[in-house]
Design an enzyme around this catalytic site. Structure first.
Site, mmCIF file in Angstrom:
data_model
loop_
_atom_site.group_PDB
_atom_site.id
_atom_site.type_symbol
_atom_site.label_atom_id
_atom_site.label_comp_id
_atom_site.label_asym_id
_atom_site.label_seq_id
_atom_site.Cartn_x
_atom_site.Cartn_y
_atom_site.Cartn_z
ATOM 1 N N ASN A 226 -60.662 69.013 15.859
ATOM 2 C CA ASN A 226 -59.407 68.767 15.130
ATOM 3 C C ASN A 226 -59.741 68.070 13.813
ATOM 4 O O ASN A 226 -60.908 67.840 13.508
ATOM 5 C CB ASN A 226 -58.446 67.951 15.998
ATOM 6 C CG ASN A 226 -59.092 66.654 16.430
ATOM 7 O OD1 ASN A 226 -59.402 65.795 15.618
ATOM 8 N ND2 ASN A 226 -59.327 66.513 17.737
ATOM 9 N N ASP A 295 -58.001 68.018 24.194
ATOM 10 C CA ASP A 295 -57.414 68.045 25.534
ATOM 11 C C ASP A 295 -58.080 69.101 26.422
ATOM 12 O O ASP A 295 -58.047 68.997 27.639
ATOM 13 C CB ASP A 295 -55.908 68.351 25.437
ATOM 14 C CG ASP A 295 -55.142 67.142 24.901
ATOM 15 O OD1 ASP A 295 -55.594 66.015 25.131
ATOM 16 O OD2 ASP A 295 -54.101 67.342 24.247
ATOM 17 N N LYS A 305 -75.273 82.821 21.332
ATOM 18 C CA LYS A 305 -74.183 83.056 20.379
ATOM 19 C C LYS A 305 -73.304 84.224 20.873
ATOM 20 O O LYS A 305 -73.845 85.294 21.213
ATOM 21 C CB LYS A 305 -74.767 83.374 19.008
ATOM 22 C CG LYS A 305 -73.690 83.511 17.955
ATOM 23 C CD LYS A 305 -74.245 83.854 16.596
ATOM 24 C CE LYS A 305 -73.110 84.077 15.638
ATOM 25 N NZ LYS A 305 -73.464 84.928 14.515
ATOM 26 N N PHE A 343 -52.845 55.544 20.721
ATOM 27 C CA PHE A 343 -52.233 56.094 19.516
ATOM 28 C C PHE A 343 -51.571 57.412 19.885
ATOM 29 O O PHE A 343 -51.977 58.056 20.849
ATOM 30 C CB PHE A 343 -53.298 56.358 18.442
ATOM 31 C CG PHE A 343 -53.546 55.177 17.544
ATOM 32 C CD1 PHE A 343 -54.241 54.069 18.012
ATOM 33 C CD2 PHE A 343 -53.092 55.168 16.236
ATOM 34 C CE1 PHE A 343 -54.466 52.974 17.210
ATOM 35 C CE2 PHE A 343 -53.311 54.069 15.414
ATOM 36 C CZ PHE A 343 -53.999 52.982 15.903
ATOM 37 N N LYS A 357 -45.797 58.664 26.390
ATOM 38 C CA LYS A 357 -47.231 58.338 26.520
ATOM 39 C C LYS A 357 -47.434 56.869 26.862
ATOM 40 O O LYS A 357 -48.309 56.521 27.658
ATOM 41 C CB LYS A 357 -47.968 58.688 25.216
ATOM 42 C CG LYS A 357 -48.100 60.187 25.019
ATOM 43 C CD LYS A 357 -48.695 60.576 23.669
ATOM 44 C CE LYS A 357 -48.541 62.093 23.467
ATOM 45 N NZ LYS A 357 -48.990 62.551 22.166
ATOM 46 N N LYS A 361 -49.266 56.534 30.446
ATOM 47 C CA LYS A 361 -50.671 56.104 30.382
ATOM 48 C C LYS A 361 -50.808 54.593 30.604
ATOM 49 O O LYS A 361 -51.859 54.023 30.380
ATOM 50 C CB LYS A 361 -51.278 56.541 29.040
ATOM 51 C CG LYS A 361 -51.178 58.051 28.801
ATOM 52 C CD LYS A 361 -52.071 58.528 27.683
ATOM 53 C CE LYS A 361 -51.753 59.971 27.296
ATOM 54 N NZ LYS A 361 -52.876 60.654 26.652
HETATM 55 N N1 CTP Z 1 -56.326 60.472 24.730
HETATM 56 C C1 CTP Z 1 -57.419 60.272 25.537
HETATM 57 N N2 CTP Z 1 -57.966 61.319 26.211
HETATM 58 C C2 CTP Z 1 -57.450 62.544 26.103
HETATM 59 C C3 CTP Z 1 -56.328 62.771 25.277
HETATM 60 C C4 CTP Z 1 -55.790 61.707 24.596
HETATM 61 O O1 CTP Z 1 -57.894 59.141 25.645
HETATM 62 N N3 CTP Z 1 -58.005 63.551 26.761
HETATM 63 C C5 CTP Z 1 -55.724 59.311 24.056
HETATM 64 C C6 CTP Z 1 -55.834 59.335 22.549
HETATM 65 O O2 CTP Z 1 -57.009 58.650 22.130
HETATM 66 C C7 CTP Z 1 -54.576 58.606 22.137
HETATM 67 C C8 CTP Z 1 -53.569 58.947 23.219
HETATM 68 O O3 CTP Z 1 -54.348 59.356 24.342
HETATM 69 O O4 CTP Z 1 -54.755 57.200 22.176
HETATM 70 C C9 CTP Z 1 -52.596 60.025 22.876
HETATM 71 O O5 CTP Z 1 -53.294 61.153 22.426
HETATM 72 P P1 CTP Z 1 -52.526 62.451 21.925
HETATM 73 O O6 CTP Z 1 -53.522 63.490 21.547
HETATM 74 O O7 CTP Z 1 -51.468 62.060 20.918
HETATM 75 O O8 CTP Z 1 -51.701 62.875 23.192
HETATM 76 P P2 CTP Z 1 -52.036 63.660 24.488
HETATM 77 O O9 CTP Z 1 -51.974 62.694 25.624
HETATM 78 O O10 CTP Z 1 -53.288 64.444 24.347
HETATM 79 O O11 CTP Z 1 -50.770 64.599 24.613
HETATM 80 P P3 CTP Z 1 -50.334 65.859 23.684
HETATM 81 O O12 CTP Z 1 -51.605 66.459 23.134
HETATM 82 O O13 CTP Z 1 -49.631 66.753 24.642
HETATM 83 O O14 CTP Z 1 -49.428 65.300 22.619
#
Ligand code: CTP
Length: 424
Positions: A226, A295, A305, A343, A357, A361
């Site tokens: 990302n 995720d 490859k 975050f 969240k 969490k």
């Molecule tokens: N986070 C994490 N591990 C993951 C995904 C997210 O520790 N596999 C943490 C990120 O570091 C952040 C928070 O969870 O502090 C929220 O991450 P975000 O990407 O906004 O949300 P997701 O929980 O992944 O949900 P979505 O992608 O559906 O918005």
């Protein structure tokens, strides 16, 4: 160079505050003065503004922005929140002279004028320099209020003995500017007179931070990732070290240098990050997860490859990665000694998604930003955030604060002070 916020209240000793403002400005600090209505009877705002080159705050609700350009710089910021801005801006807050009245109002937690409102919003090192008639100073009510101020984290400089303006003799004179300047230098230098840490409020704490993106390989050539640059997490790690903490920064692949005094663990995939957090988490007092963790990962990474092979389309099967923040929320100590901050970067339904969240969490704080807001998001040096904390009254409705647009360093410092305060 520091940002010094000088509160001035109604006392003949206010003339000494002019020396303070002048000395600090000449020494290269930026000094901003907040006067009470009574202080204005002794020294005019124009005097302080002339000495400091900064606006002097006197009223809670100015008709026009007190700093020219404030509104232009941040159109969302009404001109009436200077007290919050000044509180976030300051490195040290000094109230000199502090009248019996302002000491009582501080002790009571009041916010009934621009000075006490600024004080209530401020979270850094602070110095109180009482100046008043000896009987007012010795009055048990004033002594009780000073005791409360000390408990609230104020360093109090005891007034000197001598002839007072009212004709009495005794304790009540504001200390000379040199003594106040030494006390402020000590606060800025990291120790108060008792050797405790004042500008290093995180000393003795272990802060764990995650930052940057993760990369999930498809084959030896390609990966899923990302746009995260790691700026926010690196700012948190650097600020934590500057505030005195021992810092472990678990970082995905970014182009940033390791912040000074920070132990950096470099990782690539979400599972690497999970393992590194797992190692450090039990020992962390404050954990801030600013990483943009992938995720999903590819179920089967190709050893070679992947070739086009004349295909018009192809399907990748993805499987979910561990949610590191959710794991930390489940495993944090239950006695409140371990604080967890996540975050959330969203493109829609910011507050609803962030509230979800925060709860799911088990975070103590969640910092939400919208990728579409100007000044927020990846690769910027600023951020515009809403800060969510669980509400004790209603578990389903968090407490939400909207913070001004600010640079990531200032935001990081403010966040960490809040998190340390949550830890109690
Ligand atoms: N986070 C994490 N591990 C993951 C995904 C997210 O520790 N596999 C943490 C990120 O570091 C952040 C928070 O969870 O502090 C929220 O991450 P975000 O990407 O906004 O949300 P997701 O929980 O992944 O949900 P979505 O992608 O559906 O918005």
């Amino acid at each position: 160079m520091a940002h010094v916020l000088l509160g001035v209240t109604g006392s003949i000793a206010a003339f000494k505050s002019c020396h303070l403002a002048s000395d600090w400005t000449k020494a290269g600090h930026v000094v901003r003065v907040v006067e009470t209505a009574a202080a204005e009877r002794f020294v005019t705002p124009l005097t302080f503004t002339s000495l400091t080159g900064q606006p002097t705050r006197t009223v809670m609700f100015p008709d026009s922005p007190a700093v020219p350009g404030d509104v232009a710089a941040n159109p969302q910021a009404p001109a009436t929140i200077n007290h919050v801005k000044d509180a976030a801006w300051a490195d040290v807050l000094v109230v000199a002279p502090a009248s019996a009245d302002v000491i009582a109002r501080i002790a009571a937690g009041m916010a009934d004028d621009t000075l006490t409102s600024t004080i209530l919003a401020y979270e850094g090192p602070k110095l109180l320099c009482p100046a008043m008639n000896v009987h007012m100073f010795d009055n048990p009510a004033t002594q009780r209020n000073l005791g409360i101020c000390r408990d609230l984290g104020w360093r109090v400089l005891d007034p000197a003995e001598g002839n007072l303006a009212c004709g009495d003799t005794g304790r009540g004179r504001m200390p000379e500017p040199e003594e106040i300047e030494r006390a402020v230098a000590a606060l800025l230098g990291g120790t108060d007179g008792d050797g405790a840490t004042a500008s290093q409020p995180l000393k003795g704490l272990h802060v764990l931070v995650t930052a940057g993106p993760t990369q999930e390989p498809l084959d030896p050539v390609r990966y899923l990732t990302n746009h995260s640059t790691g700026k926010m997490g690196y700012a948190v790690a650097a600020a934590a070290a500057a505030l005195g903490a021992r810092v472990t920064l678990v970082s995905g692949p970014v182009a940033l240098d390791a912040p000074e005094g920070v132990d950096v663990v470099r990782v690539v995939t979400a599972r690497d990050m999970f393992a590194a957090v797992g190692e450090a988490f039990a020992d962390a007092d404050i954990t801030v997860m600013a990483a943009a963790v992938g995720d999903f990962r590819v179920d089967e990474v190709s050893a070679e490859k992947i070739k086009k092979a004349g295909r018009e389309s192809m399907t990748l099967r993805l499987v979910s990665n561990p949610d590191i923040l959710a794991w930390a929320g489940e495993h944090k100590r239950s006695d409140g000694s371990q604080i967890l901050c996540g975050f959330a970067m969203e493109t829609e339904h910011l507050l609803a998604n962030a509230a979800g969240k925060l709860a799911s969490k088990h975070c103590d704080m969640l910092v939400a930003n919208n990728l579409r807001d100007k000044g927020a998001g990846f690769a910027t040096d600023t951020n515009l955030v809403a800060v969510l904390t669980p509400s004790e009254q209603d578990a389903g409705t968090p407490h939400i604060e909207h913070w001004d647009l600010m640079d990531k360093t200032a935001l990081a410092k403010r966040l960490l002070l809040r998190l340390a305060a949550l830890r109690g």
